[in-house]
Design a protein around this motif. Structure first.
Motif, PDB file in Angstrom:
ATOM      1  N   ASP A 177      88.211 -13.961  23.343  1.00  0.00           N
ATOM      2  CA  ASP A 177      88.749 -13.893  21.986  1.00  0.00           C
ATOM      3  C   ASP A 177      87.649 -14.180  20.959  1.00  0.00           C
ATOM      4  N   GLU A 178      87.991 -14.055  19.690  1.00  0.00           N
ATOM      5  CA  GLU A 178      87.021 -14.210  18.609  1.00  0.00           C
ATOM      6  C   GLU A 178      86.406 -15.598  18.551  1.00  0.00           C
ATOM      7  N   SER A 179      87.079 -16.582  19.126  1.00  0.00           N
ATOM      8  CA  SER A 179      86.567 -17.952  19.062  1.00  0.00           C
ATOM      9  C   SER A 179      85.465 -18.213  20.101  1.00  0.00           C
ATOM     10  N   PHE A 180      85.164 -17.243  20.973  1.00  0.00           N
ATOM     11  CA  PHE A 180      84.134 -17.436  21.980  1.00  0.00           C
ATOM     12  C   PHE A 180      82.788 -17.677  21.313  1.00  0.00           C
ATOM     13  N   THR A 181      82.123 -18.732  21.740  1.00  0.00           N
ATOM     14  CA  THR A 181      80.781 -19.031  21.253  1.00  0.00           C
ATOM     15  C   THR A 181      79.886 -19.358  22.440  1.00  0.00           C
ATOM     16  N   PHE A 182      78.616 -19.214  22.239  1.00  0.00           N
ATOM     17  CA  PHE A 182      77.651 -19.557  23.269  1.00  0.00           C
ATOM     18  C   PHE A 182      76.421 -20.074  22.548  1.00  0.00           C
ATOM     19  N   THR A 183      76.079 -21.340  22.761  1.00  0.00           N
ATOM     20  CA  THR A 183      74.994 -21.936  21.984  1.00  0.00           C
ATOM     21  C   THR A 183      73.818 -22.447  22.799  1.00  0.00           C
ATOM     22  N   SER A 184      74.004 -22.627  24.111  1.00  0.00           N
ATOM     23  CA  SER A 184      72.882 -23.138  24.892  1.00  0.00           C
ATOM     24  C   SER A 184      72.953 -22.650  26.333  1.00  0.00           C
ATOM     25  N   ASP A 185      71.794 -22.667  26.971  1.00  0.00           N
ATOM     26  CA  ASP A 185      71.674 -22.270  28.365  1.00  0.00           C
ATOM     27  C   ASP A 185      70.766 -23.269  29.062  1.00  0.00           C
ATOM     28  N   PRO A 186      71.322 -24.350  29.575  1.00  0.00           N
ATOM     29  CA  PRO A 186      70.483 -25.393  30.172  1.00  0.00           C
ATOM     30  C   PRO A 186      69.683 -24.925  31.392  1.00  0.00           C
ATOM     31  N   ARG A 187      70.119 -23.895  32.068  1.00  0.00           N
ATOM     32  CA  ARG A 187      69.397 -23.393  33.251  1.00  0.00           C
ATOM     33  C   ARG A 187      68.287 -22.402  32.893  1.00  0.00           C
ATOM     34  N   GLY A 188      68.313 -21.863  31.681  1.00  0.00           N
ATOM     35  CA  GLY A 188      67.285 -20.914  31.263  1.00  0.00           C
ATOM     36  C   GLY A 188      67.379 -19.562  31.926  1.00  0.00           C
ATOM     37  N   GLU A 189      68.575 -19.152  32.333  1.00  0.00           N
ATOM     38  CA  GLU A 189      68.761 -17.879  33.017  1.00  0.00           C
ATOM     39  C   GLU A 189      69.210 -16.748  32.088  1.00  0.00           C
ATOM     40  N   ILE A 190      69.732 -17.084  30.941  1.00  0.00           N
ATOM     41  CA  ILE A 190      70.313 -16.081  30.052  1.00  0.00           C
ATOM     42  C   ILE A 190      69.295 -15.633  29.013  1.00  0.00           C
ATOM     43  N   GLU A 191      69.128 -14.329  28.920  1.00  0.00           N
ATOM     44  CA  GLU A 191      68.222 -13.759  27.933  1.00  0.00           C
ATOM     45  C   GLU A 191      68.906 -13.703  26.563  1.00  0.00           C
TER      46      GLU A 191
END
Length: 82
Positions: A49-63
């Motif tokens: 949904d519109e509320s989805f956010t993504f602010t960090s990647d502690p494993r460093g796998e996401i470009e």
């Protein structure tokens, strides 16, 4: 809304799909669209949904994580370049 996450490795894409299974819908591994770059060529396309956010990647796998729109992509998260 449709989102795409790109990764540095295939393993990162598979782990993301598994770990976010309860937070996202219709997740599928797929080739990265030409408009987005990726180190491994595999991404996860998913719905949330519109509320989805993504602010960090502690494993460093996401470009990067982007939201797909009619006019292209909106970047929600981009890994810091060294």
């Amino acid at each position: 809304m449709v989102y795409i996450a790109t990764f540095y490795s295939h393993f990162g894409a598979i782990r993301f799909k598994k770990e976010y299974a309860g937070k996202i819908e219709k997740a599928k591994l797929m080739p990265v669209p030409r408009d987005l770059s990726s180190s491994c060529g595999t991404c996860v396309g998913f719905e949330a949904d519109e509320s989805f956010t993504f602010t960090s990647d502690p494993r460093g796998e996401i470009e990067q994580v982007v939201r797909s729109t009619d006019n292209g992509y909106v970047v929600l998260f981009k890994a810091k370049e060294d």
